[in-house]
Design an enzyme around this catalytic site. Structure first.
Site, PDB file in Angstrom:
ATOM      1  N   ARG A  13       1.004  -5.804   2.222  1.00 57.38           N
ATOM      2  CA  ARG A  13       1.493  -5.151   0.990  1.00 57.38           C
ATOM      3  C   ARG A  13       2.882  -5.661   0.606  1.00 57.38           C
ATOM      4  NH1 ARG A  13       3.447   0.889   2.797  1.00 57.38           N
ATOM      5  NH2 ARG A  13       3.691   0.450   4.992  1.00 57.38           N
ATOM      6  N   GLU A  61      -5.002   7.720 -12.220  1.00 57.42           N
ATOM      7  CA  GLU A  61      -5.453   6.336 -12.075  1.00 57.42           C
ATOM      8  C   GLU A  61      -6.373   5.884 -13.208  1.00 57.42           C
ATOM      9  OE1 GLU A  61      -5.696   8.669  -9.712  1.00 57.42           O
ATOM     10  OE2 GLU A  61      -4.284   8.050  -8.167  1.00 57.42           O
ATOM     11  N   PHE A  86      -8.193   4.516  -4.531  1.00 56.42           N
ATOM     12  CA  PHE A  86      -7.924   4.993  -5.891  1.00 56.42           C
ATOM     13  C   PHE A  86      -7.964   3.848  -6.907  1.00 56.42           C
ATOM     14  CE2 PHE A  86      -5.021   7.610  -3.036  1.00 56.42           C
ATOM     15  CZ  PHE A  86      -6.045   8.453  -2.665  1.00 56.42           C
ATOM     16  N   ASP A 120      -4.165   8.665   8.058  1.00 60.71           N
ATOM     17  CA  ASP A 120      -4.559   9.486   6.902  1.00 60.71           C
ATOM     18  C   ASP A 120      -6.055   9.812   6.911  1.00 60.71           C
ATOM     19  OD1 ASP A 120      -2.098   9.842   5.840  1.00 60.71           O
ATOM     20  OD2 ASP A 120      -2.290   8.330   4.259  1.00 60.71           O
TER      21      ASP A 120
END
Lengths: 317, 281
Positions: A13, A61, A86, A120
């Site tokens: 990222r 989104e 998402f 998560d």
């Protein structure tokens, strides 16, 4: 065999974020949209440098994808940023109609893909996004393997006209591809040369494939290791050339075997050069909470799993 | 200003085009199309500043996005009669290999269409994006959007409505076709929209009504007022009160003709109520 060195673990990222920063300086038409995950997507520097070209859309989104499609009309090149889940499943119809079918020059940039998002858990660990995106006509699908490649890909897709899905991840992983690489969309990268098996890997599994190839080499098994950063369009020629030589293939990806790279390779081989294939992928399952390493181990997405799959596929030749 | 009589004639001709398109292929959406004939005629022939040739990027001109893509018959008719493509091409509506797909698309390269629509609720978001690009390009032109009232049941609209007000997207005029009908019945029966005006106002939009949405003069003057409202820090919403099926007595005030084509006899009756003005395609 070629030696690859990890120059220091980095997250893919950050490769995206740094690529976007560079793009911001050199291409005034690049704009960025983010759905309340600016820090997670490493878009802070672009935002600080070009506040007029950064659009915070909030936790919305669907609107972000529609806005990005609209922003292309008048020459902007929108990069949307949110988690892979998402970026795809949540907004599939918006991407399908407003971006892909409409032929809009939107770059959908998706972080935290796959199991390596970690703790998560399954709500955020999408393992279906490659399939969702590759099924869309006219969509280019890219899954990069390390920081350097993600940065290079981010910069390269700005010069490509058409919708792109760029998939990367959260954890710090080995950074081993050249910083000055010439990223060519749709072009496979041959990392090792061998004769016994072809290992076709994408994303975080590319480094694991290299580790597996070293282990196999010690046992006298040599592998072609091919980094497929572009899942669609697939580099058919590179895969066929290799499998014609080795006679079998292992595909490796951080994704469900349904809809993933492995299926694309299977389709190619079944129509043009049938050969035994084993799949390193999740087995039609959701993920769960855990550390990235624990999860990749539990779901069989690492070098030792690749070694086992190679032994199995060679026995089937 | 264009010759008003000519525009009135155009409205009637557009109604004929709508009816003949859907009749020929026994499919399509005449009800909402007829209800918006005056709006489209006013928009494309009086209100929008348009370039002569179609370029997707639409630099230095006003742009229009149709969110409720199923009313493609009125869109196609008005685009053709504004010169975007040959009027005869209306003959190909919904046929195999046509540029005039059931719902509008950029995919087949039809001039005048800048986004695919059909799956509802996406047009306001796209329009906001186009409006923001206008601002980035220092282009003072306006983005016009039309959406249906039933379409407001789609949640994406409210994400977009929140964004536009919160970010002062004030070069945008969203018109809502308030005809009170949707496929399964009246909007009140299917899923009540509540007070649409209060909802837009609560989100921070500058909202106005055009009570007579099938009165060409009222639409023209109302939309001019809407244009004057742009550039003042708020997105503009026009509530266009229309009658679904307007101009054909047996199609009016009902949802029955939302997505149904007239048969031969019904077509004859409907066309008799709207005699040829500019000439059929």
């Amino acid at each position: 065999m070629k030696k690859y060195t990890d120059t220091g673990k980095k997250d893919t990222r950050s490769g995206f974020g740094d690529g976007l920063t560079e793009l911001g300086k050199k291409n005034k038409n690049v704009v960025a949209l983010c759905a309340d995950l600016t820090g997670s997507l490493k878009m802070d520097e672009f935002k600080a440098n070009h506040p007029e070209r950064f659009f915070q859309v909030g936790i919305a989104e669907a609107n972000m994808i529609g806005m990005a499609a609209g922003m292309t009309i008048g020459g902007k090149i929108p990069f949307t940023g949110t988690f892979a889940n998402f970026s795809t499943g949540r907004v599939y119809d918006q991407i399908r109609q407003s971006v892909a079918y409409s032929g809009k020059n939107v770059k959908i940039c998706a972080s935290h893909a796959g199991l390596t998002l970690g703790e998560d858990g399954a709500t955020h660990q999408i393992l279906e996004d490659i399939g969702l995106m590759k099924m869309l006509p006219e969509m280019t699908v890219i899954n990069t393997c390390d920081y350097n490649q993600t940065k290079a890909a981010t910069i390269a897709i700005a010069d490509f006209e058409g919708p792109v899905y760029l998939r990367f991840g959260r954890p710090k992983v080995a950074n081993f591809t050249p910083a000055d690489q010439n990223f060519q969309i749709g072009k496979a990268v041959q990392l090792q040369e061998g004769t016994d098996v072809t290992i076709v890997a994408t994303g975080h599994l590319v480094w694991e494939a290299l580790q597996a190839a070293e282990t196999l080499n010690e046992k006298g098994i040599t592998a072609d290791v091919i980094n497929i950063h572009t899942i669609k369009p697939l580099d058919d020629a590179a895969i066929l050339k290799s499998v014609k030589k080795t006679g079998c293939v292992v595909t490796a990806e951080e994704h469900n075997f349904l809809g993933g790279l492995g299926e694309s390779v299977a389709r190619l081989l079944s129509t043009q050069h049938p050969a035994p294939q084993e799949f390193i992928a999740t087995n039609d399952t959701f993920g769960e909470s855990g550390t990235p390493e624990q999860l990749m181990d539990k779901y069989g997405l690492n070098a030792s799993a690749i070694v086992a799959a190679v032994n199995k596929v060679i026995a089937r030749k | 200003m264009a010759d008003y009589k000519a525009l009135e004639d155009l409205v009637v001709q557009v109604r004929r085009d709508i009816l003949r398109q859907v009749h020929k292929v026994n499919s399509g959406h005449p009800g909402g199309s007829l209800g918006c004939a005056e709006f489209f005629v006013a928009l494309f022939n009086e209100l929008m500043e348009r370039n002569d040739t179609f370029e997707m990027d639409g630099i230095d001109e006003d742009l229009f996005f149709l969110s409720n893509g199923h009313i493609s018959p009125v869109f196609y008719s008005v685009l053709a009669r504004a010169g975007y493509f040959p009027v005869e091409e209306l003959n190909t509506f919904r046929l195999l290999n046509s540029r005039l797909q059931g719902h509008p698309t950029t995919h087949e390269g039809l001039p005048g269409v800048r986004i695919a629509s059909g799956s509802l609720g996406q047009g306001i978001s796209v329009s906001i994006g186009a409006a923001l690009t206008k601002k980035l390009n220092n282009d003072q032109h306006i983005i016009y959007t039309l959406c249906g009232d039933g379409e407001l049941q789609e949640g994406q609209n409210w994400e977009a409505i929140m964004y536009a007000a919160g970010n002062k997207v004030d070069n945008l005029i969203v018109t809502v076709d308030l005809n009170g009908q949707q496929i399964d019945g009246s909007t009140d029966n299917v899923l009540p929209l509540g007070n649409v005006k209060s909802k837009f106002e609560a989100f921070g939009w500058d909202v106005m009504d055009i009570e007579k949405g099938n009165d060409l003069k009222a639409v023209m003057s109302g939309m001019k007022k809407a244009k004057e409202k742009t550039g003042n820090g708020k997105p503009v919403c026009v509530l266009l009160h229309t009658v679904m099926g307007n101009g054909v007595d047996f199609m009016m005030h009902t949802h029955d003709w939302h997505g149904k084509a007239p048969n031969d006899e019904q077509l004859e009756n409907a066309l008799a109520q709207n005699p040829v003005t500019l000439g059929d395609y």
